[in-house]
Design a protein around this motif. Structure first.
Motif: not given
Length: 219
Positions: A9, A11, A32, A34, A59, A69, A71-74
């Protein structure tokens, strides 16, 4: 650039047209991406690309830096193609988050030494560094992660220790150009062509000395 991205993942900060994220997905480098941009108008280009290529793993988010992001596991953060001050500001505003990433890949525009200096002063480690030359311009790529503050000097800041260690094929060419440019600027100050600002003159001399030392270390 792509070889430095790790994890599932990612970003992409300042994603603009979204081409970097799209390429990562098409190469199966990540699952994924972001894509974040502060400009909704710029993000429209990414949306069109996503729809055209049916990129389900892309996304898109409007927001400032890492904020959307947090709170997203990047696994990996990418900040490329924006100015050095903007790059530093993005990291500074979410420094705890950035420091916990498995990897942070940066490609700032202009005055890249200021980014190195910020990273060193704030406990980031440059694990690798690369250079590229395109359309008459040099680019630095920093591969970083959070760590502890260590010792560093002007060569680390202005030249890049990793580039010296790997004897990067573009480094000597870039150093010789920088030495020539700074010599001209110093002479302009000393000959009164430019208004004498001793702080500026002293900083140029510091950079010059670091570049000369870098050339010596590359031999």
């Amino acid at each position: 650039m792509f070889e430095y991205v790790i994890g599932d993942t990612v970003c992409d900060i300042g994603c603009d047209h979204g081409k970097l994220g799209a390429e990562l997905l098409l190469r199966d480098k990540v699952k994924d991406v972001y894509g974040i941009d502060i400009s909704e108008a710029s993000l429209e280009k990414s949306k069109r690309l996503k729809d055209e290529m049916e990129l389900k793993g892309l996304h898109l988010m409007v927001g400032d830096g890492f904020e959307p992001v947090l709170n997203i596991n990047i696994d990996c953060g990418i900040i490329c193609g924006i100015g050095s001050n903007e790059t530093i500001g993005i990291i500074k505003r979410s420094q705890d988050f950035a420091g916990k990433l498995k990897r942070l890949v940066l490609c700032p525009l202009k005055n890249t030494y200021t980014v190195r200096k910020y990273l060193f002063e704030n406990g980031f480690i440059i694990v690798d560094e690369d250079m590229a030359f395109e359309n008459g311009r040099y680019y630095n790529i920093f591969v970083c992660k959070g760590g502890e503050k260590g010792s560093f000097d002007d060569v680390d800041i202005y030249v890049g220790r990793k580039l010296i260690e790997k004897r990067h094929p573009l480094l000597m060419q870039w150093l010789n150009k920088r030495v020539n440019d700074i010599e001209n600027s110093i002479n302009a100050y000393d000959n009164g062509v430019k208004t004498k600002r001793f702080d500026k003159r002293d900083n140029l001399q510091k950079m010059y000395n670091a570049y000369i030392r870098g050339i010596e270390l590359c031999k």
